[in-house]
Design a protein around this motif. Structure first.
Motif, short mmCIF file in Angstrom:
data_model
loop_
_atom_site.label_atom_id
_atom_site.label_comp_id
_atom_site.label_asym_id
_atom_site.label_seq_id
_atom_site.Cartn_x
_atom_site.Cartn_y
_atom_site.Cartn_z
N GLN A 136 4.89 -0.03 38.11
CA GLN A 136 6.04 -0.42 37.30
C GLN A 136 6.23 0.64 36.23
O GLN A 136 5.44 1.56 36.11
CB GLN A 136 5.78 -1.79 36.63
CG GLN A 136 5.50 -2.92 37.57
CD GLN A 136 6.69 -3.30 38.43
OE1 GLN A 136 7.83 -2.98 38.14
NE2 GLN A 136 6.42 -3.99 39.53
N THR A 137 7.26 0.46 35.41
CA THR A 137 7.42 1.33 34.25
C THR A 137 6.88 0.63 33.01
O THR A 137 6.70 -0.60 33.00
CB THR A 137 8.91 1.67 34.00
OG1 THR A 137 9.61 0.46 33.67
CG2 THR A 137 9.54 2.35 35.22
N ARG A 138 6.65 1.41 31.98
CA ARG A 138 6.22 0.82 30.71
C ARG A 138 7.29 -0.12 30.18
O ARG A 138 6.98 -1.15 29.60
CB ARG A 138 5.93 1.93 29.69
CG ARG A 138 4.71 2.75 30.04
CD ARG A 138 4.52 3.89 29.07
NE ARG A 138 3.29 4.59 29.37
CZ ARG A 138 2.60 5.26 28.49
NH1 ARG A 138 3.00 5.33 27.23
NH2 ARG A 138 1.49 5.87 28.83
N MET A 139 8.55 0.23 30.39
CA MET A 139 9.65 -0.64 29.96
C MET A 139 9.58 -1.98 30.67
O MET A 139 9.84 -3.02 30.07
CB MET A 139 11.00 0.03 30.23
CG MET A 139 12.20 -0.86 29.90
SD MET A 139 12.26 -1.36 28.16
CE MET A 139 13.11 0.03 27.49
N TRP A 140 9.22 -1.99 31.94
CA TRP A 140 9.08 -3.24 32.68
C TRP A 140 8.05 -4.13 31.99
O TRP A 140 8.27 -5.33 31.86
CB TRP A 140 8.68 -2.95 34.13
CG TRP A 140 8.62 -4.16 34.99
CD1 TRP A 140 9.64 -4.70 35.73
CD2 TRP A 140 7.49 -5.01 35.21
NE1 TRP A 140 9.21 -5.83 36.38
CE2 TRP A 140 7.89 -6.04 36.08
CE3 TRP A 140 6.18 -5.01 34.74
CZ2 TRP A 140 7.04 -7.05 36.50
CZ3 TRP A 140 5.32 -6.01 35.16
CH2 TRP A 140 5.74 -7.02 36.03
N ALA A 141 6.94 -3.53 31.56
CA ALA A 141 5.91 -4.31 30.87
C ALA A 141 6.43 -4.86 29.55
O ALA A 141 6.14 -6.01 29.19
CB ALA A 141 4.66 -3.46 30.63
N LEU A 142 7.22 -4.07 28.82
CA LEU A 142 7.78 -4.54 27.54
C LEU A 142 8.75 -5.70 27.76
O LEU A 142 8.71 -6.71 27.05
CB LEU A 142 8.48 -3.40 26.81
CG LEU A 142 7.60 -2.26 26.33
CD1 LEU A 142 8.46 -1.12 25.78
CD2 LEU A 142 6.60 -2.74 25.29
N ILE A 143 9.63 -5.55 28.74
CA ILE A 143 10.59 -6.61 29.02
C ILE A 143 9.88 -7.85 29.55
O ILE A 143 10.22 -8.97 29.18
CB ILE A 143 11.68 -6.11 29.99
CG1 ILE A 143 12.55 -5.07 29.29
CG2 ILE A 143 12.53 -7.26 30.52
CD1 ILE A 143 13.51 -4.34 30.19
N SER A 144 8.90 -7.65 30.40
CA SER A 144 8.13 -8.79 30.92
C SER A 144 7.42 -9.53 29.80
O SER A 144 7.35 -10.76 29.80
CB SER A 144 7.11 -8.31 31.96
OG SER A 144 7.78 -7.82 33.10
#
Length: 173
Positions: A136-144
């Protein structure tokens, strides 16, 4: 025709700075959503009487306190991943902290830790990470993370209302 070309050139010149500004709005937008939701969770924990931290509407769900611990622990996991660091197990806090004071401290610590993750640039947020066995991307982790905090704030709202309290998000602040 000359007027149309002039308008087109003016619009293109005006749109360039707007497009440049929009290129760096992903992390700040995710951060704003997360800050509001994490703030509501923390405020809920601070306002719920300690005796009600063991409250659960039915035996098969987490107690109010367990939810706070779960949110704090999962934030540490998501935000570590978002920074490319080794993620702790998401249930570490939930298993270790049981008192109101310990759970509030854990929530504050996870918020402070996550603030670092949400401070990264949009460019950094496009970096690839491994989470839940996938890329995933780091952004995906932030949004998740923000989404997960919101999901459990919804649980807390129900618990607060069942205890005669008005949730922070319903007070028109």
């Amino acid at each position: 025709m000359k007027r149309t070309i002039t308008h087109f050139v003016v619009l293109a010149v005006l749109a360039a700075p707007l497009q440049a500004q929009q290129a760096d709005i992903g992390v700040p937008t995710a951060r704003a959503v997360w800050e509001q939701l994490a703030g509501y969770v923390l405020q809920s924990a601070e306002e719920m009487p300690e005796a009600q931290f063991a409250y659960k509407p039915v035996a098969t769900v987490r107690s109010f306190g367990e939810l706070i611990g779960h949110v704090a622990g999962s934030q540490m996991m998501f935000c570590a991943a978002a920074m490319g660091e080794k993620a702790p197990a998401e249930d570490v806090v939930e298993k270790a902290a049981t008192s109101k004071a310990a759970l509030i401290a854990a929530m504050k610590a996870s918020n402070a830790y996550c603030a670092k993750a949400y401070a990264q640039s949009d460019a950094a947020s496009h970096g690839e990470i491994s989470l839940f066995g996938g890329k995933q991307t780091r952004m995906w982790a932030l949004i998740s993370n923000a989404s997960h905090v919101g999901e459990h704030y919804g649980n807390l709202v129900t618990y607060l209302r069942m205890n005669g309290m008005v949730p922070p998000s319903s007070r028109g602040q």
